[in-house]
Design an enzyme around this catalytic site. Structure first.
Site, PDB file in Angstrom:
ATOM      1  N   LYS A 189      45.384 -19.949  -6.234  1.00  0.00           N
ATOM      2  CA  LYS A 189      46.196 -20.659  -5.242  1.00  0.00           C
ATOM      3  C   LYS A 189      47.627 -20.876  -5.720  1.00  0.00           C
ATOM      4  O   LYS A 189      48.528 -21.100  -4.912  1.00  0.00           O
ATOM      5  CB  LYS A 189      45.559 -22.011  -4.911  1.00  0.00           C
ATOM      6  CG  LYS A 189      44.239 -21.917  -4.156  1.00  0.00           C
ATOM      7  CD  LYS A 189      43.659 -23.295  -3.910  1.00  0.00           C
ATOM      8  CE  LYS A 189      44.545 -24.115  -2.986  1.00  0.00           C
ATOM      9  NZ  LYS A 189      43.979 -25.451  -2.693  1.00  0.00           N
ATOM     10  N   GLY A 224      41.137 -18.013 -10.058  1.00  0.00           N
ATOM     11  CA  GLY A 224      41.728 -19.069 -10.876  1.00  0.00           C
ATOM     12  C   GLY A 224      42.414 -18.548 -12.120  1.00  0.00           C
ATOM     13  O   GLY A 224      42.387 -19.187 -13.169  1.00  0.00           O
ATOM     14  N   ALA A 225      43.062 -17.400 -12.012  1.00  0.00           N
ATOM     15  CA  ALA A 225      43.616 -16.738 -13.202  1.00  0.00           C
ATOM     16  C   ALA A 225      45.065 -17.104 -13.482  1.00  0.00           C
ATOM     17  O   ALA A 225      45.697 -16.481 -14.334  1.00  0.00           O
ATOM     18  CB  ALA A 225      43.495 -15.224 -13.052  1.00  0.00           C
ATOM     19  N   SER A 226      45.594 -18.110 -12.817  1.00  0.00           N
ATOM     20  CA  SER A 226      47.003 -18.450 -13.019  1.00  0.00           C
ATOM     21  C   SER A 226      47.236 -19.303 -14.256  1.00  0.00           C
ATOM     22  O   SER A 226      48.388 -19.506 -14.659  1.00  0.00           O
ATOM     23  CB  SER A 226      47.556 -19.175 -11.784  1.00  0.00           C
ATOM     24  OG  SER A 226      46.830 -20.357 -11.525  1.00  0.00           O
ATOM     25  N   ARG A 227      46.164 -19.799 -14.867  1.00  0.00           N
ATOM     26  CA  ARG A 227      46.332 -20.603 -16.092  1.00  0.00           C
ATOM     27  C   ARG A 227      44.986 -20.735 -16.799  1.00  0.00           C
ATOM     28  O   ARG A 227      43.946 -20.308 -16.307  1.00  0.00           O
ATOM     29  CB  ARG A 227      46.900 -21.987 -15.757  1.00  0.00           C
ATOM     30  CG  ARG A 227      46.064 -22.805 -14.793  1.00  0.00           C
ATOM     31  CD  ARG A 227      46.689 -24.171 -14.522  1.00  0.00           C
ATOM     32  NE  ARG A 227      47.991 -24.057 -13.889  1.00  0.00           N
ATOM     33  CZ  ARG A 227      48.181 -24.194 -12.573  1.00  0.00           C
ATOM     34  NH1 ARG A 227      47.166 -24.452 -11.777  1.00  0.00           N
ATOM     35  NH2 ARG A 227      49.386 -24.078 -12.049  1.00  0.00           N
ATOM     36  N   GLY A 228      45.015 -21.346 -17.983  1.00  0.00           N
ATOM     37  CA  GLY A 228      43.780 -21.690 -18.692  1.00  0.00           C
ATOM     38  C   GLY A 228      42.925 -20.505 -19.086  1.00  0.00           C
ATOM     39  O   GLY A 228      43.424 -19.454 -19.521  1.00  0.00           O
ATOM     40  N   ILE A 229      41.625 -20.664 -18.924  1.00  0.00           N
ATOM     41  CA  ILE A 229      40.673 -19.618 -19.322  1.00  0.00           C
ATOM     42  C   ILE A 229      40.870 -18.354 -18.499  1.00  0.00           C
ATOM     43  O   ILE A 229      40.801 -17.232 -19.024  1.00  0.00           O
ATOM     44  CB  ILE A 229      39.231 -20.144 -19.207  1.00  0.00           C
ATOM     45  CG1 ILE A 229      38.980 -21.244 -20.254  1.00  0.00           C
ATOM     46  CG2 ILE A 229      38.228 -19.005 -19.380  1.00  0.00           C
ATOM     47  CD1 ILE A 229      37.647 -21.948 -20.104  1.00  0.00           C
ATOM     48  N   LYS A 288      27.812 -26.927 -10.800  1.00  0.00           N
ATOM     49  CA  LYS A 288      27.849 -25.955 -11.889  1.00  0.00           C
ATOM     50  C   LYS A 288      26.486 -25.291 -12.096  1.00  0.00           C
ATOM     51  O   LYS A 288      26.412 -24.078 -12.328  1.00  0.00           O
ATOM     52  CB  LYS A 288      28.307 -26.628 -13.182  1.00  0.00           C
ATOM     53  CG  LYS A 288      29.720 -27.170 -13.135  1.00  0.00           C
ATOM     54  CD  LYS A 288      30.764 -26.117 -12.752  1.00  0.00           C
ATOM     55  CE  LYS A 288      31.021 -25.100 -13.849  1.00  0.00           C
ATOM     56  NZ  LYS A 288      32.156 -24.208 -13.514  1.00  0.00           N
ATOM     57  N   TYR A 346      28.859 -33.020  -9.890  1.00  0.00           N
ATOM     58  CA  TYR A 346      29.455 -31.926 -10.640  1.00  0.00           C
ATOM     59  C   TYR A 346      28.371 -31.048 -11.266  1.00  0.00           C
ATOM     60  O   TYR A 346      28.460 -29.809 -11.225  1.00  0.00           O
ATOM     61  CB  TYR A 346      30.376 -32.468 -11.728  1.00  0.00           C
ATOM     62  CG  TYR A 346      30.990 -31.398 -12.607  1.00  0.00           C
ATOM     63  CD1 TYR A 346      31.880 -30.478 -12.077  1.00  0.00           C
ATOM     64  CD2 TYR A 346      30.679 -31.307 -13.963  1.00  0.00           C
ATOM     65  CE1 TYR A 346      32.449 -29.487 -12.881  1.00  0.00           C
ATOM     66  CE2 TYR A 346      31.240 -30.325 -14.766  1.00  0.00           C
ATOM     67  CZ  TYR A 346      32.117 -29.419 -14.216  1.00  0.00           C
ATOM     68  OH  TYR A 346      32.673 -28.443 -15.013  1.00  0.00           O
TER      69      TYR A 346
END
Length: 287
Positions: free
Chosen positions: A48, A23-28, A178, A174
């Site tokens: 993705k 999930g490194a394409s944005r945000g944290i 987590k 959720y």
């Protein structure tokens, strides 16, 4: 180099290290990628998002360009954390390209703050798969590579266990996904205690200004109550720089870890400096 990358100083400890971030394409995830890149690390941007999104800026390719500009080496890979063959292939490509894998950061996530009654089965499965199951799957597939590192890390962005009913009742699906990440991490730390692999979790003290806050939790106005993603990036960097498994088995909070490492002024992390005194505490944490 943009101030978005970091507030704390880089030490060079991660130079040449290979960091696999989901999930490194944005945000944290993007912030962690840039922080480690500034140290000279090799970054696998596993996400993705290969094509631009009309509402969500950032792709694996744009982050790869930023990583290279920050001083690191980038390997963008389009990947779904739910698919075993894709995760296995991405890890192999990372190891083949850079000679190994030193750290895996489970950052990709799915969120829906809905009750059991209001959560459709497909949404429930999505959260369990992308959150809890992905920790198992990436660890299962990455451990053989990480065991070859002299300072391997598995870091999952999940909260410390807090089973107070007020955190479970409103959005148990959720919460389960987590807390599942955290329980798996605790078990992995024990399982791997005789290896060179450190396993820990990390969670923000306050809300962090990301797409999840804007679209899944509330709206963009909540950014005024949030910190920038770099607060988590700086904390993750401290985890990855910790040797001799000094943090293995711990459930870390970004602010507490950074305070322990000498940070005294957190005002620079505020998304809106004028609102730095009005930050909201994140989910699962007591005030």
């Amino acid at each position: 180099m943009s101030e978005e990358i970091t507030l704390t100083e880089n030490t060079g400890a991660l130079k040449g290290r290979t960091i696999f971030i989901t999930g490194a394409s944005r945000g944290i995830g993007r912030a962690i990628a840039l922080k480690c890149a500034a140290d000279g690390a090799n970054i696998i941007i596993a996400a993705k998002s290969a094509e631009p999104h009309p509402k969500l800026p950032g792709t694996i390719h744009t982050v790869a360009e930023e990583v290279e500009a920050a001083g690191g080496k980038a390997l963008p890979i389009q990947m779904d954390v739910r698919e075993e063959d894709q995760v296995a292939g991405a890890l192999k490509k990372a190891a083949d390209t850079f000679g190994g894998v030193d750290a895996v950061i489970n950052n990709a996530g799915a969120i829906s703050l809905t009750s059991v009654e209001a959560t459709p089965p497909k949404r429930y499965d999505l959260m369990l798969d992308i959150n809890a199951r992905a920790v198992y799957l990436t660890a299962h597939l990455a451990i053989p590579y990480l065991k070859q590192s002299d300072c391997g890390h598995i870091l999952s962005l999940s909260p410390p266990l807090n089973l107070e009913p007020r955190w479970l009742g409103p959005f148990a699906p959720y919460a389960l996904s987590k807390f599942g990440m955290t329980i798996l991490s605790m078990g992995l730390a024990e399982e791997l205690k005789k290896s060179s692999i450190s396993v820990a979790t990390l969670w923000p003290r306050t809300l962090v200004a990301t797409a999840a806050i804007e679209f899944a939790v509330g709206n963009r106005e909540m950014f005024d109550q949030s910190r920038k993603p770099m607060v988590m990036a700086d904390a993750a960097y401290e985890v990855l720089c910790t040797k001799n498994k000094g943090l293995s088995g711990t459930q870390l909070i970004d602010e507490e870890l950074l305070e322990d490492r000498g940070v005294e002024d957190f005002s620079g992390y505020a998304h809106n400096p004028a609102k730095a005194g009005e930050l909201a505490v994140d989910l699962f944490l007591d005030p």
